[in-house]
Design a protein around this motif. Sequence first.
Motif, PDB file in Angstrom:
ATOM      1  N   GLY A   1      37.090  39.590  35.319  1.00 12.51           N
ATOM      2  CA  GLY A   1      37.837  40.580  36.212  1.00 12.51           C
ATOM      3  C   GLY A   1      38.827  40.136  36.981  1.00 12.51           C
ATOM      4  O   GLY A   1      39.543  39.249  36.971  1.00 12.51           O
ATOM      5  N   ARG A   2      39.493  41.391  37.579  1.00 14.63           N
ATOM      6  CA  ARG A   2      40.820  41.045  38.445  1.00 14.63           C
ATOM      7  C   ARG A   2      40.377  41.104  39.846  1.00 14.63           C
ATOM      8  O   ARG A   2      39.581  41.510  40.361  1.00 14.63           O
TER       9      ARG A   2
ATOM     10  N   PRO B   1      36.385  48.546  37.234  1.00 21.37           N
ATOM     11  CA  PRO B   1      37.372  47.500  37.941  1.00 21.37           C
ATOM     12  C   PRO B   1      37.107  46.212  37.816  1.00 21.37           C
ATOM     13  O   PRO B   1      37.703  45.266  37.714  1.00 21.37           O
TER      14      PRO B   1
ATOM     15  N   GLY C   1      36.143  44.564  46.460  1.00 18.14           N
ATOM     16  CA  GLY C   1      36.655  44.277  44.951  1.00 18.14           C
ATOM     17  C   GLY C   1      37.258  43.169  44.730  1.00 18.14           C
ATOM     18  O   GLY C   1      38.362  42.763  44.640  1.00 18.14           O
ATOM     19  N   ARG C   2      36.187  42.051  44.614  1.00 20.50           N
ATOM     20  CA  ARG C   2      36.442  40.698  44.182  1.00 20.50           C
ATOM     21  C   ARG C   2      37.579  40.063  45.192  1.00 20.50           C
ATOM     22  O   ARG C   2      38.601  39.703  44.611  1.00 20.50           O
TER      23      ARG C   2
ATOM     24  N   ARG D   1      40.838  41.489  43.960  1.00 16.19           N
ATOM     25  CA  ARG D   1      41.233  42.490  44.887  1.00 16.19           C
ATOM     26  C   ARG D   1      41.394  43.844  44.417  1.00 16.19           C
ATOM     27  O   ARG D   1      42.450  44.229  44.820  1.00 16.19           O
ATOM     28  N   TYR D   2      40.719  44.408  43.469  1.00 16.20           N
ATOM     29  CA  TYR D   2      41.157  45.573  42.707  1.00 16.20           C
ATOM     30  C   TYR D   2      41.109  46.828  43.909  1.00 16.20           C
ATOM     31  O   TYR D   2      41.708  47.848  43.660  1.00 16.20           O
TER      32      TYR D   2
END
Length: 86
Positions: free
Chosen positions: A51-52, A43, A75-76, A54-55
């Motif tokens: 990357g993306r 993810p 998640g980021r 708030r995954y």
Amino acid sequence: MSDELIDGGWSPKDAGQLAPLLVAEGVEFLFAIPATFETLRLPAKPSGSTGRLRYGVGDAAVFKHAVDVPVVANGRLGTPSTRSVC
């Protein structure tokens, strides 16, 4: 874990069904982790090094709708200006 990220694996729906049972047994918070050791990097880097964002927030929302205990997302998550509460 909230999602194994593989076909036929543990899903957010499965985790959401288990969450109330865990709380009934005394769990005081849940941590939504959309990964396994095998899929941990997927993810964060699905399309290159950025990357993306708030995954893991969607998986945390599944938990939050199922229980009344605190739920931690990862998640980021971004900066304070890009964060939102689920």
